[in-house]
Design a protein around this motif. Structure first.
Motif, PDB file in Angstrom:
ATOM      1  N   ALA A 157       0.850  -1.207  -0.001  1.00  0.00           N
ATOM      2  CA  ALA A 157      -0.099  -0.005  -0.011  1.00  0.00           C
ATOM      3  C   ALA A 157       0.796   1.212   0.115  1.00  0.00           C
ATOM      4  CB  ALA A 157      -0.861   0.178   1.218  1.00  0.00           C
ATOM      5  N   ILE A 158       1.933   1.364   0.708  1.00  0.00           N
ATOM      6  CA  ILE A 158       2.833   2.470   0.737  1.00  0.00           C
ATOM      7  C   ILE A 158       3.556   2.830  -0.530  1.00  0.00           C
ATOM      8  CG2 ILE A 158       5.127   3.071   1.655  1.00  0.00           C
ATOM      9  CD1 ILE A 158       4.103   2.047   4.467  1.00  0.00           C
ATOM     10  N   SER A 159       3.773   1.426  -1.184  1.00  0.00           N
ATOM     11  CA  SER A 159       4.508   1.598  -2.674  1.00  0.00           C
ATOM     12  C   SER A 159       3.333   1.970  -3.544  1.00  0.00           C
ATOM     13  CB  SER A 159       4.976   0.279  -2.963  1.00  0.00           C
ATOM     14  OG  SER A 159       5.502   0.187  -4.261  1.00  0.00           O
ATOM     15  N   TRP A 160       2.151   1.629  -3.445  1.00  0.00           N
ATOM     16  CA  TRP A 160       1.309   1.965  -4.449  1.00  0.00           C
ATOM     17  C   TRP A 160       1.162   3.565  -4.404  1.00  0.00           C
ATOM     18  CZ3 TRP A 160      -2.390  -2.667  -3.205  1.00  0.00           C
ATOM     19  CH2 TRP A 160      -1.901  -3.896  -3.816  1.00  0.00           C
ATOM     20  N   SER A 161       0.531   3.855  -3.021  1.00  0.00           N
ATOM     21  CA  SER A 161       0.678   5.404  -2.733  1.00  0.00           C
ATOM     22  C   SER A 161       1.433   6.174  -3.223  1.00  0.00           C
ATOM     23  CB  SER A 161       0.032   5.546  -1.363  1.00  0.00           C
ATOM     24  OG  SER A 161      -0.792   4.550  -0.888  1.00  0.00           O
ATOM     25  N   PHE A 162       2.658   5.833  -2.614  1.00  0.00           N
ATOM     26  CA  PHE A 162       3.638   6.881  -3.257  1.00  0.00           C
ATOM     27  C   PHE A 162       3.783   7.036  -4.747  1.00  0.00           C
ATOM     28  CE2 PHE A 162       5.171   7.031   1.328  1.00  0.00           C
ATOM     29  CZ  PHE A 162       5.418   8.633   1.282  1.00  0.00           C
ATOM     30  N   LYS A 163       3.754   5.918  -5.347  1.00  0.00           N
ATOM     31  CA  LYS A 163       3.779   5.947  -6.895  1.00  0.00           C
ATOM     32  C   LYS A 163       2.787   6.418  -7.586  1.00  0.00           C
ATOM     33  CE  LYS A 163       5.668   1.872  -6.906  1.00  0.00           C
ATOM     34  NZ  LYS A 163       6.243   0.521  -7.720  1.00  0.00           N
ATOM     35  N   LEU A 164       1.823   6.715  -6.948  1.00  0.00           N
ATOM     36  CA  LEU A 164       0.337   7.139  -7.525  1.00  0.00           C
ATOM     37  C   LEU A 164       0.896   8.053  -8.921  1.00  0.00           C
ATOM     38  CD1 LEU A 164      -2.897   7.196  -7.592  1.00  0.00           C
ATOM     39  CD2 LEU A 164      -2.361   9.581  -6.363  1.00  0.00           C
ATOM     40  N   PHE A 165       0.250   7.703  -9.912  1.00  0.00           N
ATOM     41  CA  PHE A 165       0.554   8.208 -11.205  1.00  0.00           C
ATOM     42  C   PHE A 165      -0.624   7.968 -12.123  1.00  0.00           C
ATOM     43  CE2 PHE A 165       1.956   8.150 -15.794  1.00  0.00           C
ATOM     44  CZ  PHE A 165       2.416   9.469 -15.848  1.00  0.00           C
ATOM     45  N   ASP A 166      -0.909   6.867 -12.430  1.00  0.00           N
ATOM     46  CA  ASP A 166      -2.047   6.581 -13.441  1.00  0.00           C
ATOM     47  C   ASP A 166      -3.372   7.204 -13.221  1.00  0.00           C
ATOM     48  OD1 ASP A 166      -2.297   4.546 -11.715  1.00  0.00           O
ATOM     49  OD2 ASP A 166      -1.848   3.051 -13.037  1.00  0.00           O
ATOM     50  N   LEU A 167      -3.915   6.970 -11.909  1.00  0.00           N
ATOM     51  CA  LEU A 167      -5.206   7.377 -11.514  1.00  0.00           C
ATOM     52  C   LEU A 167      -5.049   8.934 -11.510  1.00  0.00           C
ATOM     53  CD1 LEU A 167      -6.366   5.077  -8.700  1.00  0.00           C
ATOM     54  CD2 LEU A 167      -7.151   5.258 -11.049  1.00  0.00           C
ATOM     55  N   ASN A 168      -4.114   9.541 -10.919  1.00  0.00           N
ATOM     56  CA  ASN A 168      -3.629  10.709 -10.952  1.00  0.00           C
ATOM     57  C   ASN A 168      -3.914  11.681 -12.388  1.00  0.00           C
ATOM     58  OD1 ASN A 168      -1.349  13.175  -9.492  1.00  0.00           O
ATOM     59  ND2 ASN A 168      -3.365  13.339  -9.797  1.00  0.00           N
ATOM     60  N   LEU A 169      -3.088  10.941 -13.227  1.00  0.00           N
ATOM     61  CA  LEU A 169      -3.071  11.528 -14.458  1.00  0.00           C
ATOM     62  C   LEU A 169      -4.557  11.381 -15.200  1.00  0.00           C
ATOM     63  CD1 LEU A 169      -1.614  12.539 -16.854  1.00  0.00           C
ATOM     64  CD2 LEU A 169      -1.297  10.256 -17.733  1.00  0.00           C
ATOM     65  N   SER A 170      -5.100  10.185 -15.041  1.00  0.00           N
ATOM     66  CA  SER A 170      -6.665   9.814 -15.736  1.00  0.00           C
ATOM     67  C   SER A 170      -7.677  11.042 -15.109  1.00  0.00           C
ATOM     68  CB  SER A 170      -7.105   8.657 -15.789  1.00  0.00           C
ATOM     69  OG  SER A 170      -6.907   8.198 -14.761  1.00  0.00           O
ATOM     70  N   LEU A 171      -7.590  10.968 -13.957  1.00  0.00           N
ATOM     71  CA  LEU A 171      -8.676  11.373 -13.117  1.00  0.00           C
ATOM     72  C   LEU A 171      -8.706  13.204 -13.076  1.00  0.00           C
ATOM     73  CD1 LEU A 171      -9.331   9.514 -10.047  1.00  0.00           C
ATOM     74  CD2 LEU A 171     -10.923   9.861 -11.706  1.00  0.00           C
ATOM     75  N   THR A 172      -7.622  13.814 -12.576  1.00  0.00           N
ATOM     76  CA  THR A 172      -7.311  14.966 -12.330  1.00  0.00           C
ATOM     77  C   THR A 172      -6.333  15.774 -13.220  1.00  0.00           C
ATOM     78  OG1 THR A 172      -5.960  14.908 -10.482  1.00  0.00           O
ATOM     79  CG2 THR A 172      -8.364  14.550 -10.175  1.00  0.00           C
ATOM     80  N   LYS A 173      -5.579  14.994 -13.676  1.00  0.00           N
ATOM     81  CA  LYS A 173      -4.051  15.507 -14.224  1.00  0.00           C
ATOM     82  C   LYS A 173      -3.406  16.638 -13.371  1.00  0.00           C
ATOM     83  CE  LYS A 173      -5.840  15.094 -18.984  1.00  0.00           C
ATOM     84  NZ  LYS A 173      -6.080  15.440 -20.275  1.00  0.00           N
ATOM     85  N   GLY A 174      -3.512  16.374 -12.016  1.00  0.00           N
ATOM     86  CA  GLY A 174      -2.797  17.222 -11.248  1.00  0.00           C
ATOM     87  C   GLY A 174      -3.814  18.257 -10.716  1.00  0.00           C
ATOM     88  N   GLY A 175      -4.941  18.692 -11.426  1.00  0.00           N
ATOM     89  CA  GLY A 175      -5.483  19.894 -11.256  1.00  0.00           C
ATOM     90  C   GLY A 175      -6.799  19.545 -10.052  1.00  0.00           C
ATOM     91  N   PRO A 176      -7.396  20.640  -9.674  1.00  0.00           N
ATOM     92  CA  PRO A 176      -7.286  22.006 -10.045  1.00  0.00           C
ATOM     93  C   PRO A 176      -6.095  22.714  -9.683  1.00  0.00           C
ATOM     94  CG  PRO A 176      -8.957  21.893  -8.468  1.00  0.00           C
ATOM     95  CD  PRO A 176      -8.652  20.602  -8.625  1.00  0.00           C
ATOM     96  N   PHE A 177      -5.317  23.327 -10.529  1.00  0.00           N
ATOM     97  CA  PHE A 177      -4.067  24.264 -10.232  1.00  0.00           C
ATOM     98  C   PHE A 177      -3.249  23.695  -9.699  1.00  0.00           C
ATOM     99  CE2 PHE A 177      -8.029  27.080 -10.300  1.00  0.00           C
ATOM    100  CZ  PHE A 177      -7.763  27.685 -11.401  1.00  0.00           C
ATOM    101  N   LYS A 178      -2.822  22.478  -9.957  1.00  0.00           N
ATOM    102  CA  LYS A 178      -1.816  21.647  -9.654  1.00  0.00           C
ATOM    103  C   LYS A 178      -2.071  21.222  -7.664  1.00  0.00           C
ATOM    104  CE  LYS A 178       1.975  22.537 -12.644  1.00  0.00           C
ATOM    105  NZ  LYS A 178       3.370  23.263 -12.755  1.00  0.00           N
ATOM    106  N   SER A 179      -3.323  21.408  -7.375  1.00  0.00           N
ATOM    107  CA  SER A 179      -3.459  20.859  -6.071  1.00  0.00           C
ATOM    108  C   SER A 179      -3.503  19.471  -5.908  1.00  0.00           C
ATOM    109  CB  SER A 179      -4.797  21.699  -5.745  1.00  0.00           C
ATOM    110  OG  SER A 179      -5.799  20.944  -6.486  1.00  0.00           O
ATOM    111  N   THR A 180      -3.671  18.588  -6.803  1.00  0.00           N
ATOM    112  CA  THR A 180      -3.735  17.181  -6.506  1.00  0.00           C
ATOM    113  C   THR A 180      -2.725  16.628  -7.463  1.00  0.00           C
ATOM    114  OG1 THR A 180      -5.546  16.849  -8.420  1.00  0.00           O
ATOM    115  CG2 THR A 180      -6.320  17.211  -6.161  1.00  0.00           C
ATOM    116  N   GLU A 181      -1.410  17.175  -7.595  1.00  0.00           N
ATOM    117  CA  GLU A 181      -0.368  16.622  -8.590  1.00  0.00           C
ATOM    118  C   GLU A 181       0.513  15.650  -7.572  1.00  0.00           C
ATOM    119  OE1 GLU A 181       2.464  18.349 -11.713  1.00  0.00           O
ATOM    120  OE2 GLU A 181       3.069  19.217  -9.872  1.00  0.00           O
TER     121      GLU A 181
END
Length: 289
Positions: free
Chosen positions: A217-241
Motif C-alpha cells: 500500500a505504501i509503494s502504490w500510494s507513493f507511486k500514484l500516477f495513472d489514477l492521478n493522470l486520468s482523473l485530475t491531471k494534477g488539477g485544479p491548479f496543481k493541487s492534486t499533483e
C-alpha cells in the motif's frame, strides 16, 4: 566434489543467469543512468550533456514549490490511502472467511477492480464523477468531485481504495486461513468474546500479512500516477499533483530530464527509507504460532 560444484554453478547460471541479466539491463542500468543525469542539465533530446553538479538538487529544495507541494499532497494521500485500504481489505477478508454461501463470488467481485488498468479505471471513474453522480442527484452526488481541491483529493482516495482493497483482501484471507482454528476455539471456550479473539489472537497472528500489505500500500500510494493522470491531471491548479506526475511533467512535458531525474532520485531515497522503517517496525511485532 569438483563435478558437483561445477554442476551447481551450471544450474545457477541457467536458472538465475537470465533473470540477473534482465535485472541489470532493465533496472540497474537505467537507475545509474538516471543518477548520472540528475547531475546534468540534459533535456532528454540533445547529444550534449552539461554537468551542473548539485545545482538540480539545490534548485528543487529552494526554488521549486511545486515539487514540495506535490510531495505534501503525496504524503497526505499515502497516509489516508494506506490506512483506509488496509482497513477495508482486512474487514472484507474477515467477513469473507465466515461461512457465507456467496463468499467465493464476493471475493471475486471485490478483487476484480485491481485487474482493471489504472488509466482505464481512472477514465471510467471520471465519467462516474462527472456524469453518473450528476444524474443521481442529491447533495452528496452533486458535489463538484473533480472541480475543487478537497473533493478531487477525496475522489482519488475513493478510487484508490476501490481498486486496491480487494488485492489486500486476498492476502489477508490467506493470513487468516493460516491461523489454527484450535486457538480461536480454545479462546472462545475460555470465555473470550469476539473482540478479544480479534485483538489478542487474530491480529498478532496476521502480522506477516500486515507487513506485506502495508509495504504494498505504501509503494502504490507513493507511486500514484495513472489514477492521478486520468482523473485530475494534477488539477485544479496543481493541487492534486502527485510526486510521480510532477516528475513526469518535469522530464517529458517541460523537457528538463536532468531536473526530473534529480527529483526521481530524491523520491526513491525517501520511499526506500520509509519502506525499510515500515518493514522493520511490523516485522518486530510478528509472532510465531
Amino acid at each position: 566434489m569438483d563435478q558437483k560444484k561445477s554442476s551447481s554453478w551450471l544450474y545457477q547460471l541457467i536458472f538465475v543467469g537470465p533473470s540477473a541479466v534482465f535485472f541489470f539491463l532493465i533496472v540497474a542500468v537505467p537507475f545509474f543512468l538516471g543518477l548520472y543525469y540528475s547531475f546534468t542539465s540534459w533535456n532528454g533530446i540533445s547529444k550534449h550533456v552539461t554537468w551542473v553538479g548539485l545545482n538540480n538538487y539545490i534548485h528543487i529544495f529552494t526554488k521549486d514549490p511545486d515539487f514540495l507541494n506535490s510531495f505534501w499532497f503525496t504524503v497526505k494521500f499515502t497516509v489516508l490511502g494506506v490506512v483506509l485500504t488496509n482497513l477495508v481489505g482486512f474487514t472484507l477478508a474477515y467477513l469473507l472467511t465466515k461461512p457465507l454461501a456467496t463468499r467465493n463470488v464476493m471475493r471475486t467481485v471485490f478483487f476484480m477492480p485491481h485487474v482493471i488498468g489504472g488509466l482505464l479505471l481512472g477514465f471510467i471513474w471520471q465519467f462516474i464523477f462527472v456524469r453518473g453522480f450528476q444524474s443521481i442527484g442529491g447533495p452528496f452526488f452533486s458535489l463538484p468531485w473533480l472541480g475543487t481541491e478537497a473533493t478531487s483529493f477525496w475522489a482519488i482516495v475513493i478510487v484508490f481504495i476501490w481498486q486496491n482493497s480487494g488485492y489486500l483482501m486476498v492476502i489477508y484471507i490467506s493470513s487468516l486461513g493460516a491461523i489454527p482454528r484450535s486457538l480461536t476455539e480454545a479462546a472462545k471456550v475460555d470465555g473470550a468474546g469476539r473482540k478479544q479473539v480479534l485483538r489478542h489472537i487474530i491480529l498478532p497472528l496476521v502480522m506477516p500479512g500486515v507487513t506485506v500489505c502495508l509495504f504494498l500500500a505504501i509503494s502504490w500510494s507513493f507511486k500514484l500516477f495513472d489514477l492521478n493522470l486520468s482523473l485530475t491531471k494534477g488539477g485544479p491548479f496543481k493541487s492534486t499533483e502527485s510526486v510521480a506526475l510532477n516528475i513526469y511533467n518535469e522530464a517529458f512535458n517541460i523537457s528538463r530530464f536532468g531536473m526530473g531525474s534529480a527529483k526521481a532520485i530524491i523520491f526513491f531515497i525517501i520511499v526506500a527509507i520509509i519502506s525499510i522503517l515500515q518493514v522493520r517496525a511490523t516485522k518486530s511485532r510478528e509472532v510465531e504460532v
